[in-house]
Scaffold this active site. Structure first.
Site, PDB file in Angstrom:
ATOM      1  N   PRO A   1       0.823  -1.221   0.000  1.00 41.61           N
ATOM      2  CA  PRO A   1       0.000   0.000   0.000  1.00 41.61           C
ATOM      3  C   PRO A   1       0.851   1.263   0.000  1.00 41.61           C
ATOM      4  O   PRO A   1       0.343   2.354  -0.252  1.00 41.61           O
ATOM      5  CB  PRO A   1      -0.842  -0.114   1.284  1.00 41.61           C
TER       6      PRO A   1
ATOM      7  N   GLU B   1       1.954  -7.392   8.618  1.00 40.92           N
ATOM      8  CA  GLU B   1       2.107  -5.939   8.690  1.00 40.92           C
ATOM      9  C   GLU B   1       2.917  -5.390   7.521  1.00 40.92           C
ATOM     10  O   GLU B   1       2.990  -4.189   7.313  1.00 40.92           O
ATOM     11  CB  GLU B   1       2.795  -5.549  10.009  1.00 40.92           C
TER      12      GLU B   1
ATOM     13  N   ARG C   1      -3.861  -8.436 -19.567  1.00 37.75           N
ATOM     14  CA  ARG C   1      -4.895  -8.219 -20.578  1.00 37.75           C
ATOM     15  C   ARG C   1      -4.421  -7.277 -21.682  1.00 37.75           C
ATOM     16  O   ARG C   1      -5.021  -7.218 -22.746  1.00 37.75           O
ATOM     17  CB  ARG C   1      -6.199  -7.720 -19.942  1.00 37.75           C
TER      18      ARG C   1
ATOM     19  N   ASP D   1     -10.917   1.076 -23.648  1.00 35.06           N
ATOM     20  CA  ASP D   1     -11.072   0.998 -22.197  1.00 35.06           C
ATOM     21  C   ASP D   1     -11.289   2.352 -21.559  1.00 35.06           C
ATOM     22  O   ASP D   1     -10.841   3.370 -22.077  1.00 35.06           O
ATOM     23  CB  ASP D   1      -9.790   0.438 -21.558  1.00 35.06           C
TER      24      ASP D   1
END
Ligand code: ADE
Length: 230
Positions: free
Chosen positions: A86, A113, A151, A166
């Site tokens: 993150p 963590e 993709r 897209d």
């Protein structure tokens, strides 16, 4: 392209990456995917992969040794090592496109963590986040990343569908799509889509794309979103 995923939860990755387009990507030879259990690179009897954080604090931290050993056994000259975290750069369509041009990705998915910071500093070539939220299982983030990248490989979407249509490909969200029936519960498909006038349909779609972007993602129009920057 070859992709190796290193995870404590291979099964979490396996199912979503063996269906539909990801299955096709592998069958057509565009993607060679290997999913590994990081525990296979532990050397102790109990296959320990985590330990308490130095300095105290909650949770466990993934140990560096199995991660370094795994990457070093798989890495070639043309490999890029991607750590899912993150704290990484936010994944965008632009970034997915850049990674799809690589020949070999080794993806480390964190858990607990996080991973020992020496992995960030001395092993990873890129740190990628799939969004501003925290998952319990980094394997899910790895799946999202692989899907978004694979993709875009030539031959995966097939001739009938191009990634150029897209959302985000032109800085806008995609416009709406409709299929049969033309009338459903009294709601009609916009007349123009039944007109056969391709130029008018294209103009309508563009306008609809703009409208949806204005409503849902005005930041894209202001050009201040990290979503489109690379
Ligand atoms: N692991 C936990 N949360 C994540 C996120 N948002 N992106 C990438 N890896 C993660």
């Amino acid at each position: 392209m070859r992709i190796d995923i290193l995870t404590l939860f291979p099964e979490v990755c396996r199912a979503p990456l063996s269906e539909s387009m990801m299955k096709r990507a592998q069958e057509c030879g565009a993607l060679e995917l290997h999913i590994h259990n990081l525990r296979d690179w532990t050397t102790d009897k109990h296959h320990v992969v985590d330990d308490a954080p130095f300095g105290g604090g909650q949770g466990m931290v993934m140990k560096p040794e199995p991660i370094f050993a795994a990457v070093e056994s798989l890495r070639k000259e043309n490999s890029r090592v991607v750590l899912m975290t993150p704290q990484g750069r936010t994944l965008t369509q632009t970034l997915a496109g850049e990674f799809s041009a690589q020949q070999h990705l080794i993806i480390i998915s964190g858990h607990y963590e996080g991973v020992d910071h020496r992995v960030h500093e001395h092993l990873a070539d890129a740190e990628i986040s799939i969004g501003d939220y925290v998952l319990t299982n980094g394997a899910i983030a790895a799946v999202v990343f692989v899907d978004a990248v694979a993709r875009l490989l030539p031959g995966v979407l097939g001739h009938e569908r191009s990634a150029a249509d897209d959302s985000f490909s032109e800085g806008l969200l995609e416009g709406p799509h409709y299929t049969r029936p033309a009338e459903f519960r009294g709601w009609n498909v916009p007349e123009i889509l039944l007109s056969g006038n391709h130029a008018a349909i294209a103009a309508w779609r563009k306008e609809q794309a703009l409208q949806r972007t204005r409503e849902n993602r005005p930041d894209l129009l202001r050009g201040d979103s990290s979503s489109l920057s690379s």
